[in-house]
Design a protein around this motif. Structure first.
Motif, short mmCIF file in Angstrom:
data_model
loop_
_atom_site.label_atom_id
_atom_site.label_comp_id
_atom_site.label_asym_id
_atom_site.label_seq_id
_atom_site.Cartn_x
_atom_site.Cartn_y
_atom_site.Cartn_z
N GLU A 180 7.44 -13.14 -53.07
CA GLU A 180 8.33 -13.06 -52.12
C GLU A 180 7.88 -13.34 -50.86
O GLU A 180 8.29 -14.22 -49.96
CB GLU A 180 9.13 -11.66 -52.03
N MET A 181 6.62 -12.70 -50.51
CA MET A 181 5.77 -13.15 -49.24
C MET A 181 5.31 -14.51 -49.20
O MET A 181 5.57 -15.33 -48.06
CB MET A 181 4.46 -12.29 -49.24
N VAL A 182 5.01 -15.16 -50.26
CA VAL A 182 4.82 -16.44 -50.16
C VAL A 182 5.90 -17.46 -49.85
O VAL A 182 5.73 -18.53 -49.05
CB VAL A 182 3.91 -16.83 -51.47
N THR A 183 6.86 -17.38 -50.54
CA THR A 183 8.20 -18.02 -50.54
C THR A 183 8.99 -17.89 -49.49
O THR A 183 9.83 -18.37 -49.01
CB THR A 183 8.97 -18.03 -51.85
N ASN A 184 8.59 -16.59 -48.84
CA ASN A 184 9.61 -16.03 -47.91
C ASN A 184 10.92 -15.83 -48.19
O ASN A 184 12.04 -16.06 -47.48
CB ASN A 184 9.41 -16.82 -46.50
N GLN A 185 11.42 -15.66 -49.52
CA GLN A 185 12.51 -15.63 -50.06
C GLN A 185 12.64 -14.47 -50.90
O GLN A 185 11.81 -14.12 -51.63
CB GLN A 185 12.85 -16.71 -50.87
N LYS A 186 13.90 -13.56 -50.87
CA LYS A 186 14.13 -12.53 -51.67
C LYS A 186 14.67 -12.79 -52.93
O LYS A 186 15.76 -13.45 -53.02
CB LYS A 186 14.98 -11.38 -50.97
N GLY A 187 13.98 -12.91 -54.11
CA GLY A 187 14.39 -13.33 -55.38
C GLY A 187 15.45 -12.38 -55.83
O GLY A 187 15.87 -11.34 -55.30
N ASN A 188 15.80 -12.65 -56.96
CA ASN A 188 17.01 -11.82 -57.67
C ASN A 188 16.30 -10.59 -58.48
O ASN A 188 15.76 -10.62 -59.47
CB ASN A 188 17.71 -12.52 -58.80
N HIS A 189 16.62 -9.55 -57.65
CA HIS A 189 15.83 -8.47 -58.31
C HIS A 189 16.50 -7.89 -59.59
O HIS A 189 15.76 -7.54 -60.61
CB HIS A 189 16.07 -6.92 -57.46
N GLU A 190 17.86 -8.07 -59.86
CA GLU A 190 18.25 -7.83 -61.27
C GLU A 190 17.75 -8.79 -62.31
O GLU A 190 17.34 -8.27 -63.50
CB GLU A 190 19.94 -8.12 -61.13
#
Length: 351
Positions: A180-190
């Motif tokens: 997440e830190m590298v892509t600066n995106q919050k992936g789908n936690h589920e």
């Protein structure tokens, strides 16, 4: 001093092996096999090329003042459970010579610091969960049969033994969070939780196919509450709830996954230690449990440990003190709220 330390490590390993060889009917189960990460590593990482090893002071200060490779000041949760079961503490697989492994019938510890459920989760060299089960497969196939007269007796032994798994936190801390830190995106936690649970289930099935029937699963706890990640300000400290919310889908779905496995794997029995619930319970009434500090690391700057270690929840920035491990182990072994649907004492007596 160095030679003395080396002597003590060899002495303790030898003592555990001798205790293992003296297995008798007084124990509640034939054996305890341990899989996981640094929360239950008994020294496997000492023999691996990794910075994730703690065979130095101040680790082990309350384990005969010997740094065995446990990520704590003393015993781990798995160590304490073994003793409560009337067994010796399972020695680390990597610390037992090939010619001695067949002699150990009371259980072995395969856990490895920095490892996770996924093979890609690691910090340096480690024994992935897949590798840990590969080593266990070798024990079941090549070593244990030397101690039993028939396949039926070996099967009975495995079905009555307990298999403890404490793993998954690193899949978030060393894998998911970093992505997440590298892509600066919050992936789908589920979706990530579902994938982890699918892989965990796949590995549990491997242990089942080898003969395991009784499982204790330590659920991932509130990672946002460890000293490395807590929210700090000038007046107070509190958990990083954003981080906890990313982890909760795994812990929330774990009971459902294990229920599914129960229907698929005939004769299997699971109990779960709810780490989220336990931390909240202790946080809300820490003094009742004899703890006065649940936010800070006992080990301070320069690696100096605190004097009142029995009053600290955390020993370092991510791992529990022996005092905390004792609280968890005591409540999970015979209590009513930490582990469900059965405590370990009840698990022992299931058919």
């Amino acid at each position: 001093m160095f030679i003395f330390k080396v002597f003590m490590v060899i002495y303790l390993l030898t003592l555990q092996i001798l205790l293992a060889n003296s297995y008798c009917t007084k124990s509640l189960v034939p054996a305890l096999y341990v899989f996981g990460d640094s929360t239950v590593d008994a020294g496997n990482n000492n023999n691996l090329n990794t910075p994730a090893k703690v065979n130095i002071f101040p680790y082990g200060i309350d384990f005969n003042n010997c740094s065995t490779g446990r990520f704590s000041n003393g015993k781990t949760f798995a160590d304490i459970i073994a003793l409560k079961l009337g067994l010796p503490m399972p020695p680390p697989y990597m610390g037992v010579s090939t010619i001695k492994r067949y002699q150990i019938v009371s259980g072995i510890n395969y856990a490895s610091g920095s490892c996770g459920i996924l093979n890609s989760t690691r910090y340096g060299e480690c024994l992935s969960l897949n590798k840990q089960i590969e080593y266990f497969t070798s024990i079941v196939t090549n070593d244990l049969p030397r101690n039993f007269r028939s396949k039926a007796k070996l099967s009975h032994y495995l079905s009555k033994s307990i298999f403890l798994l404490s793993i998954g936190s690193n899949d978030y801390m060393l894998n998911y969070f970093k992505q997440e830190m590298v892509t600066n995106q919050k992936g789908n936690h589920e979706e990530f939780a579902n994938y982890l649970l699918e892989q965990l289930g796949f590995n549990i099935k491997k242990i089942y196919d080898l003969g395991g029937r009784k499982f204790v699963i330590i659920a991932i706890g509130p990672i946002g509450c460890i000293p490395d990640f807590i929210d700090k300000n000038s007046r107070s400290k509190d958990c990083n709830e954003d981080m906890n919310q990313m982890v909760k889908p795994f812990s929330n779905k774990l009971p459902w996954k294990l229920r599914e496995l129960t229907t698929q794997l005939s004769g299997s029995v699971f109990t779960i230690l709810d780490s989220f619930k336990m931390f909240k319970k202790i946080k809300n009434s820490s003094e009742k449990f004899g703890l006065t500090n649940i936010w800070d690391s006992c080990v301070g700057e320069g690696g100096k440990p605190c004097d009142n270690r029995k009053q600290y929840f955390f020993y370092d920035s991510a791992h529990n003190t022996e005092a905390t491990n004792e609280i968890y182990a005591n409540m999970c072994f015979s209590g009513r709220h930490a582990c469900f649907p059965l405590n370990i004492e009840q698990l022992v007596h299931t058919d």
